[in-house]
Design an enzyme around this catalytic site. Structure first.
Site: not given
Ligand code: PXP
Length: 257
Positions: A35, A60, A87, A207-208, A230-231
């Site tokens: 945004r 990252h 990272e 990761h994941d 993170g995700h």
């Protein structure tokens, strides 16, 4: 006196089993950038994540700055009071920024510039001279180094020879196969973790990782020191709130006492 002994025993034991949770805030920056403007406020989120129990903040910054920007990294350095982990691919610009910011840890990833997300660990044998040189530079500036690696044992031996302090195991494969057969999914990671220990490498993972698969991973890998997430964590926070979510992730890492 008794209470003191209990406290020290507890503190020692807790320290012994503790896996640090470093919250990767790239997704927060992605939302902000969609945004323009400063909503959500990345700096405030980092500050609050720590207040809610995160033991580290990971960013990252990518060359196109589509998530976290280089300017964010400098601003974050001023507020992050836990462990700051940056990272990225060690380009000249990235190295200059990291050395100026001086985080606690730099995690080196082999991503090509426009990668959607990290999708492979290093070929540490092929990139040995490059990694050795880069790591020497960071070490000279007292920045802990970690290299993003898959589970191949020979590659982990090469990573150790570069002089890196730690490796971060790329856990995408584990996360994918966890749902099918978690015992089989963890196997290569157990062997990789043992190899890291044998090579005197510290051990991170990421990761994941998610509320579903994190507990089992950390239970099966005794020398795990840190996870960066993170995700899934930010997605969970949409439903559960950031404070609650961080507490739930921390709970997955608390075991064995
Ligand atoms: N570790 C590395 C090296 C990464 O590149 C990422 C994603 O930016 C993560 C950990 C965190 O992965 P996830 O967002 O799937 O939790």
């Amino acid at each position: 006196m008794g209470a003191k002994v209990v406290f020290f025993t507890f503190a020692y034991h807790t320290q012994f089993i503790m896996v640090r949770l470093s919250v990767n805030i790239n997704k927060v920056a992605t939302l902000r950038n969609s945004r323009g403007g400063n909503v959500p406020d990345l700096i405030q989120v980092a500050f609050d994540a720590e207040r809610f129990g995160a033991q580290g903040i990971t960013v990252h910054p990518r060359p196109d700055e589509r998530h976290v920007r280089y300017s964010d990294v400098y601003a974050l350095k001023k507020v992050v009071g836990t462990e700051f982990n940056i990272e990225g691919y060690p380009s000249t610009d990235f190295m200059k920024m990291v050395i100026e910011v001086k985080p606690d840890q730099v995690t080196l990833v082999p991503d090509p510039p426009n990668a959607l997300t990290s999708n492979a660990g290093w070929d540490a044998k092929k990139n040995f001279s490059f990694l050795e040189e880069v790591i020497k530079e960071f070490t000279k500036h007292n920045i802990r180094t970690s290299v993003f690696m898959e589970t191949e044992l020979a590659q982990i031996e090469w990573a150790a020879k570069t002089g890196a302090n730690r490796i971060e195991l790329y856990t995408e494969e584990y996360a994918t196969h966890y749902k099918v057969n978690r015992e089989k999914a963890i196997e290569p990671y157990v062997k990789a973790a043992a190899k890291a220990k044998e090579c005197s490498l510290g051990l991170n993972a990421g990761h994941d990782l998610s509320l579903e698969n994190l507990k089992y991973f950390s239970e099966q890998i005794p020398n795990l020191q840190e996870v960066s997430i993170g995700h899934a964590l930010i997605a969970d926070a949409l439903y559960l709130g950031l404070e609650n979510t961080i507490q739930l992730y921390l709970r997955q890492l608390r075991h064995g006492s």
